[in-house]
Scaffold this active site. Structure first.
Site, PDB file in Angstrom:
ATOM      1  N   ASP A  25       1.936   4.052   2.887  1.00 32.38           N
ATOM      2  CA  ASP A  25       0.853   4.851   2.205  1.00 32.38           C
ATOM      3  C   ASP A  25       1.203   5.926   1.373  1.00 32.38           C
ATOM      4  O   ASP A  25       1.447   5.983   0.071  1.00 32.38           O
ATOM      5  CB  ASP A  25      -0.350   5.165   3.303  1.00 32.38           C
ATOM      6  CG  ASP A  25      -1.688   5.608   2.696  1.00 32.38           C
ATOM      7  OD1 ASP A  25      -1.602   5.543   1.533  1.00 32.38           O
ATOM      8  OD2 ASP A  25      -2.585   6.295   3.477  1.00 32.38           O
ATOM      9  N   GLU A  34     -11.248   3.434   5.908  1.00 24.03           N
ATOM     10  CA  GLU A  34      -9.992   4.453   6.445  1.00 24.03           C
ATOM     11  C   GLU A  34     -10.942   5.399   7.171  1.00 24.03           C
ATOM     12  O   GLU A  34     -10.637   5.403   8.303  1.00 24.03           O
ATOM     13  CB  GLU A  34      -9.335   4.678   5.183  1.00 24.03           C
ATOM     14  CG  GLU A  34      -8.462   5.955   5.433  1.00 24.03           C
ATOM     15  CD  GLU A  34      -7.699   6.517   4.495  1.00 24.03           C
ATOM     16  OE1 GLU A  34      -8.126   6.426   3.143  1.00 24.03           O
ATOM     17  OE2 GLU A  34      -6.711   7.169   4.650  1.00 24.03           O
ATOM     18  N   HIS A  91       0.818  -1.282  -0.112  1.00 19.96           N
ATOM     19  CA  HIS A  91      -0.033   0.007  -0.060  1.00 19.96           C
ATOM     20  C   HIS A  91       0.888   1.132  -0.093  1.00 19.96           C
ATOM     21  O   HIS A  91       1.377   1.902   1.122  1.00 19.96           O
ATOM     22  CB  HIS A  91      -0.788  -0.069   1.200  1.00 19.96           C
ATOM     23  CG  HIS A  91      -1.748   1.015   1.076  1.00 19.96           C
ATOM     24  ND1 HIS A  91      -3.042   1.023   1.984  1.00 19.96           N
ATOM     25  CD2 HIS A  91      -1.817   2.348   0.719  1.00 19.96           C
ATOM     26  CE1 HIS A  91      -3.651   2.018   1.712  1.00 19.96           C
ATOM     27  NE2 HIS A  91      -3.211   2.990   0.955  1.00 19.96           N
TER      28      HIS A  91
HETATM   29  N1  ADE Z   1      -4.552   8.630  -1.948  1.00 15.22           N
HETATM   30  C1  ADE Z   1      -3.017   8.947  -1.454  1.00 15.22           C
HETATM   31  N2  ADE Z   1      -3.434   8.631  -0.360  1.00 15.22           N
HETATM   32  C2  ADE Z   1      -4.404   8.039   0.092  1.00 15.22           C
HETATM   33  C3  ADE Z   1      -5.337   7.536   1.093  1.00 15.22           C
HETATM   34  N3  ADE Z   1      -4.473   7.272   2.454  1.00 15.22           N
HETATM   35  N4  ADE Z   1      -6.450   7.179   1.312  1.00 15.22           N
HETATM   36  C4  ADE Z   1      -7.151   7.588   0.071  1.00 15.22           C
HETATM   37  N5  ADE Z   1      -6.511   8.045  -1.214  1.00 15.22           N
HETATM   38  C5  ADE Z   1      -5.431   8.198  -1.072  1.00 15.22           C
HETATM   39 ZN    ZN Z   2      -3.807   4.669   0.380  1.00 13.35          ZN
END
Ligand code: ADE
Ligand code: ZN
Length: 315
Positions: free
Chosen positions: A275, A197, A14
């Site tokens: 991320d 999330e 990710h």
């Molecule tokens: N694009 C880049 N990082 C992201 C995240 N953490 N959640 C959603 N879209 C993203």
């Molecule tokens: Zn992400």
């Protein structure tokens, strides 16, 4: 520091390439491309990295991505990330890129893809890091535009292993993208999606049932729904969790509240990922270190998390 965490062989599952754009490279690319920036220097830009939620981060992330214009820019971005992987013993990576962030600014799809893919291929040959690239659709844009992006990608079909779904989650449920995900699967692509999330467990159900995803990106809010937890455990559906991202974006107030180890101990196939490392304070090793310092992760737990990442690879 944390040599033992660094030394664990790991996969990163990710990672947004655009989110690995460090301020130094951002300034260098702006200068190379003759772009004026609203921040005086690198430190001023770093000072802007304080977010209350996902949207505040995304606004800056899309603004930062504007310095990426040429094939060489995308190559340099990807290569810098791969050097970090090498330094942290990330032996395999499955990064996302967001084509629409660039095509909407007039950068051709093939310019973006060629730069990224060349760097990934060089990384395989020169650094020994294997990869599988994931094309991610922006969920705040209509499904029609995701279809257009998939069409642009099809001449390069072999460059990808999967499609994903990212950007603003709340108010943009997975069901809005069911048809384009069906189409991607009919082309032989696998699917993943950001879900749970900031969004509710219902979005994770939709991503599983309608988008037929192989892995859940983030998924930390699954913890609120016992039936969903049981399914994720029974089916061993991997979660690509990003601890520093979650605290930076206030999904959890502090690392001591994070549920990743509780999920691990319940038998969820959780993994540790960065991320958007340039924005959230670190790459994979720093995420492991934050769990060690802030959540009391044991050495055995670190080893199981690293092994999960190798087991949850799609490529
Ligand atoms: N694009 C880049 N990082 C992201 C995240 N953490 N959640 C959603 N879209 C993203
Ligand atoms: Zn992400």
């Amino acid at each position: 520091m944390y040599d033992w965490l660094n030394a664990l062989p790991k996969a990163e599952l990710h990672l947004h390439l655009e989110g690995s754009l460090e301020p130094e490279l951002l300034f260098a690319l702006a200068e190379r491309n003759g772009i004026a920036l609203p921040w005086g220097d690198v430190e001023a830009l770093r000072g802007a990295y304080a977010f209350n939620n996902l949207q505040e981060f995304l606004d800056l992330y899309y603004q930062g991505a504007d310095v990426l214009r040429t094939e060489q820019d995308f190559y340099d971005l990807t290569w810098a990330y791969l050097l970090k992987c090498k330094a942290q013993n990330v032996v395999h990576t499955e990064p996302f890129f967001d084509p629409q962030t660039h095509t909407d600014r007039g950068v051709p799809f093939e310019v973006v893809l060629r730069g990224i893919k060349q760097a990934l291929d060089d990384g395989e040959k020169q650094l020994g890091i294997s990869h599988g690239l994931i094309l991610s659709f922006l969920r705040h844009l209509p499904e029609e535009q995701a279809f257009k992006t998939l069409e642009q990608a099809m001449p390069f079909r072999d460059a990808f292993i999967a499609v994903g779904l990212d950007s603003s989650e709340q108010g943009f449920p997975p069901r809005l993208f069911q048809r384009v995900f069906d189409k991607a699967r009919s082309e032989g692509l696998l699917t993943v999606a950001h879900a749970g999330e900031e969004g509710p467990p219902a979005y994770i159900w939709e991503a599983l049932d309608l988008l037929k995803i192989e892995r859940i990106d983030h998924g930390v809010r699954a913890f609120e729904d016992e039936r969903l937890m049981q399914r994720i455990i029974d089916e061993q559906i991997p979660l690509t969790v990003c601890p520093l991202s979650n605290t930076k974006l206030c999904v959890f107030e502090h690392m001591g509240q994070h549920n990743i180890l509780a999920m691990l101990e319940r038998g969820v196939k959780v993994t540790v990922n960065s991320d958007d490392p340039a924005y959230f304070g670190g790459y994979v090793t720093e995420n492991f270190a934050a769990l060690y310092e802030g959540l009391g992760m044991s050495e055995d737990q670190a080893r199981r998390l690293a092994q999960n990442s190798l087991d949850a690879r799609l490529a």
